[in-house]
Structures are given as structure tokens and as C-alpha cells.
Design an enzyme around this catalytic site. Structure first.
Site, PDB file in Angstrom:
ATOM      1  N   ARG A  38       0.829  -1.219   0.000  1.00  0.00           N
ATOM      2  CA  ARG A  38       0.000   0.000   0.000  1.00  0.00           C
ATOM      3  C   ARG A  38       0.860   1.264   0.000  1.00  0.00           C
ATOM      4  NH1 ARG A  38      -4.974  -2.083   3.774  1.00  0.00           N
ATOM      5  NH2 ARG A  38      -6.164  -2.855   2.012  1.00  0.00           N
ATOM      6  N   LYS A 202     -20.648 -16.359   1.893  1.00  0.00           N
ATOM      7  CA  LYS A 202     -22.078 -16.152   2.094  1.00  0.00           C
ATOM      8  C   LYS A 202     -22.804 -15.497   0.915  1.00  0.00           C
ATOM      9  CE  LYS A 202     -21.553 -14.693   6.707  1.00  0.00           C
ATOM     10  NZ  LYS A 202     -21.801 -13.427   7.270  1.00  0.00           N
ATOM     11  N   GLY A 355      -9.749  -8.108  -1.500  1.00  0.00           N
ATOM     12  CA  GLY A 355     -10.057  -9.077  -0.445  1.00  0.00           C
ATOM     13  C   GLY A 355      -9.378 -10.416  -0.636  1.00  0.00           C
ATOM     14  N   GLY A 378     -13.922  -4.201   0.213  1.00  0.00           N
ATOM     15  CA  GLY A 378     -15.262  -3.683   0.498  1.00  0.00           C
ATOM     16  C   GLY A 378     -15.686  -2.646  -0.526  1.00  0.00           C
TER      17      GLY A 378
END
Ligand code: AMP
Length: 398
Positions: A38, A202, A355, A378
Site C-alpha cells: 500500500r 455467504k 479481499g 469492500g
């Protein structure tokens, strides 16, 4: 829409105090940065501003200090490493309240081409509540605000959104520009066939992504634990696999939507199963979609790997979010790896939505074979849901 934002190249920065919001949320163990991707990713924007005579004030959050000054979450090690990477001193303004005496003095003493780093913005409890007082304090330091933190662009915080209300000029840096270019073009104007691959744990996390992508893609590939909810809804036996009973109706609705939209929705044809959730569990392959009681699906099987790879190889644009199985366990990582390999070979535009899929691609050493790996899990997911990201909406339009 969010694609037409001004960038650092659209504004005159010489002699200006520029507050640059970066994503320096890096892992730090005993004061040592263990993954500096990063920081390296932020360099092009910082260097551009410095070379063009700006006075650069860097800010970022780090971890979740929850409004308290926690020593272990200080940005000091980041400042030290950035000084090395940039080859020039980054003055660390060590104020527990972020915009304090040290910050104000450091900023007042800056000359063109110099750099100051503020303390962790989340040391202030107002930050994540987007409160006006801290937003104003941040704005008081600068003439221009630049947001280059894509990873927090889906959050309306003082240092991403609030500050823009009190600064005349707010623009994006190169990292956000790049994310918007790749994610935006893929979703809005993809070269076809356009395939999206969704996996992970999920269905409930990805409801809006599935719904939105069915409006855009030609093929939707489903893997990971979420596939079992779809398979159960279709009447297959799924043994003890993870399932969301309350999402069976939704799965049926989505399968109908795919049919109506003429989208090919692909589900696993076979699985790698085990009798327990463990890295040492013996992997077995099923012959069909069905899984017998006492066993759980932990990865897609060989026929599915082949089928999914074939569809990917025929695509011109591929977006991937979420692993095909429990890729953290070697015995159940083949499906996830196969998707990465097929994407790497497909010759089209390939985008990894941050992610776990980004982690997987890097673990398998395929990172440099992808067109773009998003820096925000996200944020990229919300982008794929069709949500306008507040940190980007707040920037000036062209
Ligand atoms: P997510 O955070 O929703 O993208 O989910 C990622 C997680 O899903 C990873 O930690 C995987 O290990 C997990 N996962 C993928 N496939 C399965 C599966 N078949 N059963 C249980 N967990 C899974």
C-alpha cells in the site's frame, strides 16, 4: 455517475498545501511493516505532487484504534519507511489529536516539495462519524484535498468526505483514478463476453452484487460456500455443506432472473468434499452435484474446474470476487487456483475485486498476470453493487 472526477493533473498544485488522504493501513508487527504494497502503491501520487512543487500533507487511518491514541497504531513507522522509499524526509507530526500544535507548526514550516505525515486519523473519535469539527480542522491545514484511498472510499469519514465540504478543491489521485478506470469500464462498458465469478462464504454478503451483475454480465459463475445455497434451492443434496436456509428463495429468484435476462448462470457440477472442516481432512471428489450426509463441500471439483475454465477462456472481460473453496487449506485450493490460472491465460481484461481473491492470486504468484487487482475489497464490492462510493462522489466533477 462517479467516473467524471477531477484528478491531480487537472489542478495547479505548485506552492499549494495539499492534504493527501492515502490508504496506509498496512500490517505492522513489533514496529516493522510486514507488507508495504500500500505504501508503494501510494508513491506515484505523492511523487507527482512533490515534483510539481506542492507542500504535501499525508494522512491515513491505521487499524481500529476506536478514537483513542494507541501507540501500537501510530503511523510513525510508516513515516520512516516512506522517507526511505521517497528518498526524502517525511516529517512525522506526532499529535494524539492529529491536527495539533505539531501538525500546525510542521505545515507552517513546509516549503515546496516537502512532505509531512499526520498521525492516524482514527485516533480521533469524530473521524468515523464524519463529524464537522474534525473535518474543519483537517481542511484548515490545506488549500487542496486529494483522495487516493480507494480502500476507504465506501466510508463517509472526516478524512474522506467531511473535509471536502470545507475545501474549495477536492480531486482524486492516481490510485483512485486507476480503480475507477478498470472497475468502471468493466461494469459500464465491458468488452463482451463479460463474465463475473463470485465465490466466498455467504450469499447474504453478495445479494446486491449478484442482483446488479445479472443486469450487466453474459455469464455469472458461482462457487465457494455460497454455491450450496443455490444447489439446495435447485433440489440437490448438499450434505453438511454451509448453507443459508433463509436465502433459498432469493437464490431461486436470482436463477429466474438469469434466465429472463439470458445470462448463463453456472453452478458447480461436482465438488471436493470432506467429513470435517480441517486442513488435514482427506479430500474426496463427488461424481455429481449431490453430496451425501456427513460430508461438506469445501471446493469445486475437477469437472467444474474444467467447465468454469472453458467459459473464462472464451471471455473478453472477467471480474472475480471470492474464492471457489477453502483456499487457505491446500487440499481445497485447486478450484480457486484453477480460476486464477484460467483468468491469467484468457487474454481479456481481468479484474480481481480485492479481499480474499486478491490474497489468493498473490499467494499463487499470479498477481502480475492480471490486468488489475483492486486495492479495496469492500469498496470494490460496493462498486459492483452499483453503489456510488461517498469518498468519490464528494470529489469535484470535471
Ligand atoms: P468471503 O469473505 O465471503 O469472500 O469468503 C471467503 C471465505 O470463504 C474464505 O475464507 C474461504 O475459506 C471461505 N469458503 C470458501 N468456500 C467455502 C466452503 N465451501 N465452505 C466453507 N467456507 C468456504
Amino acid at each position: 455517475m462517479v467516473f467524471n472526477k477531477k484528478t491531480i493533473e487537472d489542478v495547479a498544485v505548485k506552492g499549494k498545501k495539499v492534504l493527501l488522504r492515502c490508504d496506509f493501513n498496512v500490517p505492522i508487527v513489533d514496529g516493522v511493516i510486514t507488507d508495504e504494497n500500500r505504501l508503494v502503491g501510494a508513491l506515484p501520487t505523492i511523487e507527482y505532487l512533490l515534483e510539481n512543487g506542492a507542500k504535501v500533507i499525508l494522512c491515513s487511518h491505521l487499524g481500529k484504534p476506536k478514537g483513542e491514541a494507541k501507540k501500537e497504531l501510530s503511523l510513525e513507522p510508516v513515516g520512516a519507511r516512506l522517507s526511505e522509499l521517497l528518498g526524502k524526509q517525511v516529517v512525522f507530526a506526532d499529535d494524539d489529536n492529529v491536527v495539533g500544535e505539531n501538525a500546525v507548526n510542521a505545515v507552517n514550516n513546509m516549503t515546496e516539495g516537502q512532505c509531512v505525515l499526520l498521525q492516524n486519523t482514527r485516533f480521533r473519535k469524530e473521524e468515523t462519524k464524519n463529524e464537522e469539527n474534525f473535518s474543519k480542522e483537517l481542511a484548515s491545514l490545506c488549500d487542496i484535498f486529494v483522495n487516493d484511498a480507494f480502500g476507504t472510499a465506501h466510508r463517509a469519514h472526516c478524512s474522506t468526505v467531511g473535509v471536502t465540504k470545507f475545501v474549495d478543491t477536492s480531486v482524486c489521485g492516481y490510485l483512485i483514478q486507476k480503480e475507477l478506470k478498470f472497475l468502471g469500464e468493466a461494469v459500464e462498458n465491458p468488452e463482451r463476453p463479460f463474465t463475473a465469478i463470485l465465490g466466498g462464504s455467504k450469499v447474504s454478503d453478495k445479494i446486491n452484487v449478484i442482483n446488479n451483475l445479472l443486469e450487466k454480465v453474459d455469464t455469472l459463475v458461482i462457487g465457494g460456500a455460497m454455491a450450496y445455497t443455490f444447489l439446495k434451492a435447485k433440489g440437490f443434496q448438499i450434505g453438511n455443506s454451509r448453507v443459508e436456509e433463509d436465502k433459498l428463495d432469493y437464490a431461486i429468484e436470482m436463477m429466474k432472473k438469469a434466465e429472463n435476462k439470458d445470462v448463463k448462470l453456472l453452478l458447480p457440477l461436482d465438488h471436493v468434499i470432506a467429513n470435517e472442516f480441517s486442513k488435514d481432512a482427506t479430500p474426496l471428489e463427488t461424481v455429481s452435484e449431490n453430496i451425501e450426509d456427513g460430508y461438506m463441500g469445501l471446493d469445486i471439483g475437477p469437472k467444474t474446474r474444467e467447465n468454469y475454465s472453458k467459459w473464462i477462456s472464451q471471455s473478453k472481460t472477467v471480474i472475480w470476487n471470492g474464492p471457489m473453496g477453502v483456499f487457505e487449506f491446500e487440499n481445497f485450493s485447486k478450484g480457486t487456483k484453477a480460476i486464477g490460472e484460467a483468468m491469467a491465460k484468457c487474454g481479456g481484461t481481468t479484474i480481481i475485486g480485492g479481499g480474499d481473491s486478491a490474497a489468493a492470486v498473490n499467494i499463487f504468484g499470479m498477481g502480475d498476470k492480471m490486468t488489475h487487482i483492486s486495492t479495496g475489497g469492500g469498496a470494490s464490492l460496493e462498486f459492483l453493487e452499483g453503489i456510488e462510493l461517498p469518498g468519490i462522489v464528494a470529489l469535484n466533477d470535471r
